[in-house]
Enzyme design. Structure first.
Site, short mmCIF file in Angstrom:
data_model
loop_
_atom_site.label_atom_id
_atom_site.label_comp_id
_atom_site.label_asym_id
_atom_site.label_seq_id
_atom_site.Cartn_x
_atom_site.Cartn_y
_atom_site.Cartn_z
N ASP A 1 0.85 -1.21 0.07
CA ASP A 1 -0.09 -0.17 -0.08
C ASP A 1 0.85 1.22 0.12
O ASP A 1 1.86 1.13 0.63
CB ASP A 1 -0.95 0.12 1.22
CG ASP A 1 -2.12 0.94 1.30
OD1 ASP A 1 -2.58 1.52 0.00
OD2 ASP A 1 -2.59 1.47 2.19
N ASN B 1 -11.02 -2.62 -4.88
CA ASN B 1 -10.26 -1.70 -5.81
C ASN B 1 -10.97 -1.32 -7.28
O ASN B 1 -10.41 -0.31 -7.81
CB ASN B 1 -8.59 -2.12 -6.00
CG ASN B 1 -8.03 -2.10 -4.61
OD1 ASN B 1 -7.09 -2.83 -4.62
ND2 ASN B 1 -8.00 -1.16 -4.10
#
Ligand code: IPE
Ligand code: IPE
Ligand code: MG
Length: 238
Positions: free
Chosen positions: A19, A67
């Protein structure tokens, strides 16, 4: 050459939530996709270092079931990078000798990408250092899909409800035959699981680090392993 940060053996299975790519790009006034490209480079570096340290399984969160909420451009950019990476991995397969597995619902990916995933899995079956790519992966989705398959087996009379145990349930997950990760690392400063390995992380040690994934170095990996070794794992015992 620098001294290793941790002399103790690396865990058998490390999982990473890769991330911080978007923030890395933003800091540099670059498009988010440039952050994902830099994240891909970090992955190559870290996968290589894991192998050097003797890690047997590396599981990486590359794209979550959530996502898809991102812009079409960003999603297309991520998929293109993944495709390029898999093509490269397929051509270097014999040199690198890494086994590929994909955790997630691949049916939503393009047919070309699905084919690359299947080929990478099939061609690398005999190698024993393993990278598990979580692609269109969600921990809840994984559990729901497993439950559905179990229910279908019960309905068809192939399985009795009493036979459903934790072990049997694990065998219906994407991670079948993969030991649970001892260590889960999340860079980028966020402290949440974001739907990663919900079942498998029951007793994993989490290490959260304040570095964006594209900046994640071999030293950060060793720091996380050193932190893991400081933990007292009790598994519910006294
Ligand atoms: C992780 O980086 C990559 C994916 C989720 C595909 P992000 O894109 O989430 O980066 P931040 O969190 O916005 O910085
Ligand atoms: C988790 O990161 C997913 C991946 C790294 C692939 P996100 O950036 O999607 O998670 P949130 O939105 O910060 O929880
Ligand atoms: Mg993020």
């Amino acid at each position: 050459m620098r001294e290793p940060i941790c002399d103790l053996p690396a865990p058998c299975h490390i999982a990473i939530i890769m991330d911080g790519n978007g923030r890395w790009a933003k800091k540099r006034n670059l498009p988010r996709t440039a952050g994902h490209a830099a994240g891909g480079e970090a992955f190559r570096r870290i996968a290589h270092h894991c192998r050097k340290l003797g890690v047997k399984y590396l599981t990486v969160y590359a794209f979550s079931t959530e996502n898809w909420k991102r812009s079409e451009d960003e999603v297309a950019g991520i998929m293109r990078l993944l495709g390029n990476y898999l093509k490269e991995a397929l051509s270097d397969m014999e040199k690198n000798r890494v086994r590929f597995r994909f955790f997630g619902d691949l049916s939503r990916l393009s047919p070309q990408l699905q084919k690359l995933c299947r080929e990478a899995e099939e061609k690398s079956l005999d190698y024993d250092v393993q990278v598990n790519f979580c692609l269109n992966y969600g921990g809840r989705d994984e559990i729901v899909k497993a439950t559905r398959k179990i229910a279908a087996d019960v309905q068809a009379g192939r399985l009795q409800a009493e036979q459903i145990t934790e072990q049997l349930f694990s065998d219906y997950l994407y991670s079948k035959d993969v030991p649970d990760p001892e260590l889960i690392i999340r860079p980028s400063g966020e402290m949440r699981t974001s739907n990663f390995l919900l079942w498998q992380s029951a007793y994993s040690e989490y290490v959260f680090m304040d570095v964006l994934w594209p900046d994640f170095s071999e030293e950060h990996l060793e720091q996380a392993i050193a932190e893991y070794h400081k933990r007292n794992r009790r598994f519910g015992g006294a």
